[in-house]
Design a protein around this motif. Structure first.
Motif, PDB file in Angstrom:
ATOM      1  N   HIS A 184       0.807  -1.216   0.000  1.00 40.85           N
ATOM      2  CA  HIS A 184       0.000   0.000   0.000  1.00 40.85           C
ATOM      3  C   HIS A 184       0.840   1.266   0.000  1.00 40.85           C
ATOM      4  N   MET A 185       2.027   1.185   0.588  1.00 43.04           N
ATOM      5  CA  MET A 185       2.959   2.316   0.632  1.00 43.04           C
ATOM      6  C   MET A 185       4.373   1.800   0.511  1.00 43.04           C
ATOM      7  N   ARG A 186       5.278   2.675   0.059  1.00 49.66           N
ATOM      8  CA  ARG A 186       6.667   2.280  -0.149  1.00 49.66           C
ATOM      9  C   ARG A 186       7.609   3.376   0.349  1.00 49.66           C
ATOM     10  N   ILE A 187       8.598   2.948   1.138  1.00 49.44           N
ATOM     11  CA  ILE A 187       9.685   3.822   1.563  1.00 49.44           C
ATOM     12  C   ILE A 187      10.963   3.216   0.986  1.00 49.44           C
ATOM     13  N   ALA A 188      11.795   4.032   0.344  1.00 47.02           N
ATOM     14  CA  ALA A 188      13.032   3.516  -0.256  1.00 47.02           C
ATOM     15  C   ALA A 188      14.230   4.296   0.259  1.00 47.02           C
ATOM     16  N   SER A 189      15.351   3.617   0.374  1.00 42.65           N
ATOM     17  CA  SER A 189      16.592   4.329   0.677  1.00 42.65           C
ATOM     18  C   SER A 189      17.038   5.064  -0.581  1.00 42.65           C
ATOM     19  N   HIS A 190      17.783   6.140  -0.380  1.00 45.34           N
ATOM     20  CA  HIS A 190      18.292   6.887  -1.535  1.00 45.34           C
ATOM     21  C   HIS A 190      19.093   5.978  -2.466  1.00 45.34           C
ATOM     22  N   GLU A 191      19.802   5.004  -1.865  1.00 39.87           N
ATOM     23  CA  GLU A 191      20.714   4.149  -2.631  1.00 39.87           C
ATOM     24  C   GLU A 191      20.018   2.962  -3.286  1.00 39.87           C
TER      25      GLU A 191
END
Length: 261
Positions: A121-128
Motif C-alpha cells: 500500500h505504501m513504499r519507503i526507499a533508501s536513496h541508494e
C-alpha cells in the motif's frame, strides 16, 4: 506462529516486520512466495497487529525472481502462465490485505521484487536503492503485475520507458515519479517505515479497514459508484463504538482511546 525458513518475523508496537532472508540476493522463489502468503494469512487473523512492514535482509530487498526456476518453463507456455498467475495472486493478496502493508526498500528491488513492492500500500526507499523491471533484457516481460501497477502508480509513458529499457532508478528518482512515498537515508529507512506504521496503528482498525477498501476498490469503479461505496463505508462506521469515542474525544479535546469495536 510457525517458524519460516526464508522469512524472519518480528512483532513490535502493533506492527509485524516480515524480512525476506533468502541469501545471497533474497530471490523471490516458490518457497518465499508460499511463506509470505502464510504470514499474511496469520496476521490477517491477529487483532494485535495493525500494520505490516515488508523488507529484505542485508543489502537487498528482493533482487528479482529466481531465474534458475525459469529454465524449466522453456517450451512450457501454460506452465509459464501459471507461474505468472501464482505470483500475481500473492501480489493481489497483499494489495487487498485489510491492514496496511508498507514496503521498506533497502537495496536492489528488481523484477519480481519491484512487483512485490508495488503491491504494497505504501513504499519507503533508501536513496541508494535500485528499482527496476529488467525482464525485457531476458527476452520476457514482467509477469507478477508489473506492467499494470507501474503504469497506475506513475504514468503510462514513464512505465513504458522503464519497462522497455529495463533501466534502474534510485530511491530519489522513484520518489520524484511517485513510485515511492518517501526516499530517505538508508540508516533512517526502518525508522521511517516504523514511524508511518505507528501513526496508522494509533487509529481504529475498523476505520483503517474501511479507508483501505474505499480507496482500493473505489479507484477501479466509475466515480459515482466509488462515491456510493464510500458513503456506505462512512455510514457503517457510525454504528461502531470507535466512531463514538473518536467524535467524543475530539469534542472533549483529548486523545481518542480506540478499542477496535
Amino acid at each position: 506462529m510457525k517458524n519460516f525458513s526464508l522469512i524472519n518475523v518480528e512483532v513490535k508496537k502493533q506492527t509485524a516486520f516480515l524480512t525476506i532472508n533468502n541469501p545471497p540476493v533474497n530471490a523471490l522463489n516458490a518457497v518465499v512466495l508460499q511463506e509470505l502468503e502464510q504470514c499474511l494469512d496469520h496476521f490477517r487473523q491477529d487483532s494485535s497487529v495493525k500494520a505490516v512492514i515488508l523488507t529484505g535482509a542485508g543489502t537487498f530487498f528482493v533482487a528479482g525472481a529466481d531465474i534458475k526456476e525459469f529454465t524449466s518453463l522453456f517450451g512450457q507456455e501454460e506452465l509459464a502462465e501459471q507461474a505468472a498467475l501464482k505470483g500475481q495472486a500473492l501480489c493481489s493478496k497483499i494489495e487487498q490485505f485489510e491492514k496496511p502493508v508498507i514496503a521498506a526498500i533497502n537495496g536492489a528491488c528488481l523484477g519480481g521484487g519491484l512487483e512485490l513492492a508495488m503491491s504494497c500500500h505504501m513504499r519507503i526507499a533508501s536513496h541508494e536503492a535500485k528499482l527496476g523491471l529488467p525482464e525485457i533484457k531476458l527476452g520476457i516481460i514482467p509477469g507478477y503485475g508489473g506492467t499494470q501497477r507501474l503504469a497506475r502508480l506513475t504514468n503510462t509513458a514513464k512505465a513504458l520507458e522503464l519497462i522497455l529499457t529495463g533501466r534502474f532508478i534510485d530511491g530519489k528518482e522513484a520518489e520524484e515519479i511517485g513510485l515511492v512515498n518517501h526516499s530517505v537515508n538508508s540508516a533512517q529507512l526502518l525508522s521511517k517505515a516504523s514511524e508511518l506504521a505507528e501513526a496508522i496503528s494509533q487509529k481504529s482498525s475498523l476505520s483503517i479497514k474501511s479507508a483501505l477498501a474505499s480507496v482500493l476498490k473505489g479507484i477501479d469503479l466509475p466515480l459515482q459508484e466509488g462515491l456510493e461505496f464510500e458513503a456506505s463505508q462512512f455510514g457503517a462506521l457510525f454504528g461502531t463504538e470507535d466512531a463514538r469515542e473518536g467524535v467524543r474525544a475530539f469534542i472533549e479535546k483529548r486523545p481518542a482511546s480506540f478499542k477496535d469495536q
